[in-house]
Write an enzyme that holds these catalytic residues in place. Structure first.
Site, mmCIF file in Angstrom:
data_model
loop_
_atom_site.group_PDB
_atom_site.id
_atom_site.type_symbol
_atom_site.label_atom_id
_atom_site.label_comp_id
_atom_site.label_asym_id
_atom_site.label_seq_id
_atom_site.Cartn_x
_atom_site.Cartn_y
_atom_site.Cartn_z
ATOM 1 N N SER A 84 0.815 -1.220 0.000
ATOM 2 C CA SER A 84 0.000 0.000 0.000
ATOM 3 C C SER A 84 0.845 1.265 0.000
ATOM 4 O O SER A 84 0.328 2.360 0.162
ATOM 5 C CB SER A 84 -0.918 0.007 1.228
ATOM 6 O OG SER A 84 -0.137 -0.098 2.392
ATOM 7 N N THR A 204 1.799 6.997 0.363
ATOM 8 C CA THR A 204 0.821 5.921 0.121
ATOM 9 C C THR A 204 0.636 5.687 -1.368
ATOM 10 O O THR A 204 0.864 6.590 -2.190
ATOM 11 C CB THR A 204 -0.544 6.308 0.745
ATOM 12 O OG1 THR A 204 -1.446 5.218 0.619
ATOM 13 C CG2 THR A 204 -1.144 7.526 0.088
ATOM 14 N N ARG A 214 -7.338 9.626 -9.050
ATOM 15 C CA ARG A 214 -7.857 9.870 -7.688
ATOM 16 C C ARG A 214 -6.690 10.243 -6.763
ATOM 17 O O ARG A 214 -5.646 9.620 -6.749
ATOM 18 C CB ARG A 214 -8.567 8.621 -7.174
ATOM 19 C CG ARG A 214 -9.121 8.732 -5.752
ATOM 20 C CD ARG A 214 -8.171 8.196 -4.701
ATOM 21 N NE ARG A 214 -8.796 8.122 -3.380
ATOM 22 C CZ ARG A 214 -8.118 7.841 -2.274
ATOM 23 N NH1 ARG A 214 -6.836 7.615 -2.311
ATOM 24 N NH2 ARG A 214 -8.739 7.786 -1.110
HETATM 25 C C1 SD4 Z 1 -5.815 7.456 0.917
HETATM 26 N N1 SD4 Z 1 -5.454 7.568 3.271
HETATM 27 O O1 SD4 Z 1 -5.301 7.598 -0.198
HETATM 28 C C2 SD4 Z 1 -4.911 7.097 2.040
HETATM 29 C C3 SD4 Z 1 -4.563 5.654 2.051
HETATM 30 C C4 SD4 Z 1 -5.569 4.705 1.699
HETATM 31 O O2 SD4 Z 1 -6.835 2.900 2.409
HETATM 32 O O3 SD4 Z 1 -5.959 4.596 0.594
HETATM 33 N N2 SD4 Z 1 -5.995 3.915 2.623
HETATM 34 O O4 SD4 Z 1 -7.014 7.598 1.123
#
Ligand code: SD4
Length: 330
Positions: A84, A204, A214
């Site tokens: 992730s 991330t 996105r």
């Molecule tokens: C986001 N908070 O891009 C980050 C990480 C994520 O499941 O996707 N978490 O929303």
């Protein structure tokens, strides 16, 4: 007339609190400071343990919190088994791994990248945006172009296992995030160094199988990360859309400014998200958000929507993983 004792008492307060003190506004005086616990570093999820170790190598030599959080976040970014973050991250629905990252230091310098592809260390690109450009965020092709100009190399971030899972996923193409399914999510890291300065960083690959383009909360200063060197710092993990709705990390820091402990501030921010979701009639069943926070005294805390979120804290007494308390039971 201000006597010497009065002046000495006022001079230990922050400039704003000292002004209020002189003006006689007793209700805004902060509670007395305990000796700060420093240095200390904390970060999200189980992979925070290893990330903290790298950050601690900087902090234990009296290094800067900013250098510590960059060094720490680079660890899961480079790990192909962490699905992730960075190299090895899960792709979007088009099979492209797109990365978000942000960094903030004790002087409110900020840098971020969003939807960056083919670069293993978005956090270092974010830091370069902060230090080497007149801007605060670069996205997409512009971020890649800048990263390459800074000497980063193109890398295929889509590891074989992620590609296999994605090919399996596109047979149904159903976008349905499940809380904690990855169980290691965004790396968010906060540090207080020996000089008493705070910095934070997060990185991330975002929600697996998201729409191409996105962007989540992580690169949005105030949502995924916020640092105020007078007060504290906070960072978020989980469903970015819900974090952005309440400007979550900024909210946590503001609550600490009003006197909440780090855990109380995280709890109140989570409860804000839960209350809002209920008013919006959004099901919270598969939504997870977790915050971690640190205040200027080195006290740390966390809170999340539902069980399953943990975070790692490293101080002079060692490095340990802590289960965060949570809002939803059963
Ligand atoms: C986001 N908070 O891009 C980050 C990480 C994520 O499941 O996707 N978490 O929303």
């Amino acid at each position: 007339m201000t006597n010497r004792r009065h002046f000495l008492a006022a001079s230990t307060l922050s400039p704003i609190a000292a002004l209020a003190h002189q003006a006689g506004a007793a209700d805004v005086l902060p509670t007395p400071r305990i000796a700060a616990r420093k240095p200390v570093v904390l970060s999200t999820w189980r992979f925070g343990i290893e990330a903290n170790e790298a950050a601690w190598q900087v902090l234990r030599r009296n290094g800067r919190a900013l250098d510590a959080v960059e060094a720490g976040v680079r660890v899961p970014e480079a790990d192909p088994n962490e699905r992730s973050v960075g190299y090895g991250g899960r792709p979007d629905r088009d099979g492209r791994v797109t990365l978000d990252a942000a960094i903030m230091d004790e002087r409110a310098n900020i840098g971020a990248v969003a939807c960056l592809e083919q670069i293993v260390h978005p956090i270092s690109v974010a830091r370069a945006v902060m230090e080497k450009t007149p801007h605060t965020m670069l996205v997409g092709d512009g971020a890649l172009q800048f990263a390459l100009a800074q000497g980063h190399r193109r890398t295929n971030l889509l590891v074989a296992q992620s590609e296999r899972e994605w090919r399996d996923w596109i047979k149904q193409s159903r976008y349905a995030p499940v809380a904690n399914i990855e169980n290691h999510d965004t790396i968010g890291m906060l540090a207080l160094d020996a000089d008493g300065n705070l910095s934070g960083a997060c990185s991330t690959s975002g929600m697996a199988y998201k729409m191409h383009g996105r962007v989540g909360d992580s690169p949005i200063i105030g949502a995924g990360l916020f640092v105020d060197n007078e007060v504290g710092a906070a960072t978020a993990t989980g469903h970015g859309e819900e974090v952005m709705r309440v400007v979550g990390s900024f909210l946590v820091v503001e609550l600490m400014r009003q006197g909440r402990s780090p855990e109380q501030a995280c709890q109140e921010a989570v409860e804000r998200i839960v209350g809002l979701a209920m008013r919006r009639k959004t099901s919270l069943k598969d939504i997870q958000v977790g915050f971690i926070a640190i205040n200027k005294d080195g006290q740390t805390g966390a809170y999340c929507i539902q069980s399953g979120f943990n975070y790692a804290v490293h101080d002079a007494s060692g490095n340990r993983l802590i289960d965060a308390r949570y809002a939803l039971r059963g």
